[in-house]
Design a protein around this motif. Structure first.
Motif: not given
Length: 421
Positions: A134-157
């Protein structure tokens, strides 16, 4: 005990899991109210656990949200998926390793932007087959999962690479300051790849999947076919060889282990990533930092971005590792020198390419094409056969096959370009 009512998607929850949710809410100061349970994500977002969001709603309008990872209970399914091992690893991480690492970074007075953010853990159930986290819901702190079908950008990496440097520095600090406790904790984490690769059923699956990849690469240059041929079937012997190198190595850390798109959440500002948090530690184990880095790079980025930024990412990682080790009175030149990192990137290159090729056939699939292992029933042999059949290229549409071929070629081109194979 608190008086709560459950609504929604809670049918799979067993009594120990329901009691943990109620206990966690009670510790937050809530004594009664409604708990709405919702499924999280879609097929392909999580392969091992049923993930649920628990939304507490009090009569006065107060609300509180948590995320629960629920283990499947079917016996043969648990055996095939190695549920006991994977949930054991993650429970060890959330109850022992991550709290220790968090204490270490707090003890040196690190600033908030110098800390790794770990999801709060509100409790676990270790009883088989009802493992539950049972874990913290990080969505409440503004975190989200990006589209897994799209490669990460340089900034994200770059954000994730910096986070890995922070995380690995904490592991080195732990290992340096409390070696006996570090060894005790790391010994509790099991090497999933080595265990799975040693089993005949897994080897048969690898052989079948490798043949499928070769069929899809029928018209490409031999240099690509030669890398694919023997790649997946060599995972077992390479895993054993690497495991012997890692055992007792002074360069090993407790790695994150599964650093790919769906296990990294980002906080965005004006559509750009400004912060990240790593989740899902089911594949955590003692290994080399190079393993985490290559896993991220091969599985989360496209070849064009890798070609342009690969060496920059490696340098950025080591610069940050040195900076964060300094917070603990350590130096990268002694703990994990740059030439050692470069050597270990080459040492782990073949294994990470092989895993990348194997995972690529899973990670490029649209939700409609995903093999949802959690929903399988039947005996172990039938489930293995069903899994192999559903991984067949004939089950994929043309666009998915094109993406898979591009990903495979990109992984191989990167590995050849930077001398990793």
């Amino acid at each position: 005990m608190a008086q709560f009512t459950f609504e929604g998607d809670f049918e799979i929850l067993a009594d120990p899991q329901i009691k943990l949710v109620e206990s966690a809410l009670h510790k937050q100061g809530f004594t009664s109210g409604k708990i709405v349970v919702e499924p999280v994500g879609q097929k392909g977002d999580n392969y091992i656990a049923h993930v649920k969001r628990f939304i507490y709603e009090a009569e006065d309008g107060t609300s509180f949200k948590m995320i629960g990872k629920v283990a499947p209970v079917a016996v043969q399914l648990r055996l095939m998926m190695k549920t006991k091992i994977l949930f054991n690893n993650e429970i060890v991480m959330y109850t022992l390793v991550l709290p220790k690492l968090n204490d270490i970074q707090n003890s040196v007075g690190a600033a908030d932007d110098e800390k790794v953010r770990f999801p709060a853990c509100y409790g676990v159930v270790t009883e088989e087959p009802y493992e539950f986290i049972l874990l913290e819901d990080l969505k409440e702190a503004g975190f989200e999962m990006l589209d897994r079908m799209k490669p990460l950008t340089n900034e994200s990496v770059r954000l994730v690479v910096k986070d890995l440097a922070k995380y690995h520095s904490l592991s080195y600090a732990f290992k340096n300051s409390e070696p006996e406790i570090y060894e005790n904790y790391s010994n509790k984490l099991l090497n999933m790849w080595a265990i799975m690769s040693a089993e005949p059923e897994s080897q048969q699956f690898f052989e079948s999947l490798e043949n499928q990849l070769l069929k899809m690469m029928y018209d490409v240059s031999d240099k690509y076919k030669n890398v694919v041929r023997g790649s997946l079937t060599q995972i077992a012997p390479i895993s054993k060889k690497i495991e012997s190198y890692e055992k007792g190595s002074k360069y090993s850390v407790i790695q994150q282990g599964d650093c790919w798109n769906n296990n990294i959440l980002f906080r965005l500002e004006d559509g750009k990533p400004v912060d990240d948090v790593m989740i899902d530690y089911q594949l955590a184990r003692e290994s080399n930092p190079a393993s985490d880095l290559l896993y991220l790079i091969f599985n989360c980025t496209d070849h064009a971005t890798k070609l342009k930024h690969y060496q920059e990412w490696i340098d950025y990682y080591h610069e940050n590792l040195d900076y964060f080790l300094n917070l603990h009175g350590l130096k990268a030149s002694r703990v994990f020198p740059k030439d050692q990192l470069d050597a270990d990137l080459r040492r782990y290159g073949k294994m990470m390419v092989n895993l990348g090729l194997m995972l690529s056939s899973i990670l490029v699939r649209e939700s409609k094409d995903v093999v949802d292992l959690k929903e399988m029933t039947g005996d172990k042999e039938k489930m293995a056969g069903d899994t192999t059949a559903q991984m067949d290229a004939k089950s994929l549409d043309v666009s998915t096959i094109v993406k898979l071929r591009e990903k495979i070629i990109g992984i191989i081109d990167t590995a050849l370009e930077f001398g990793l194979i």
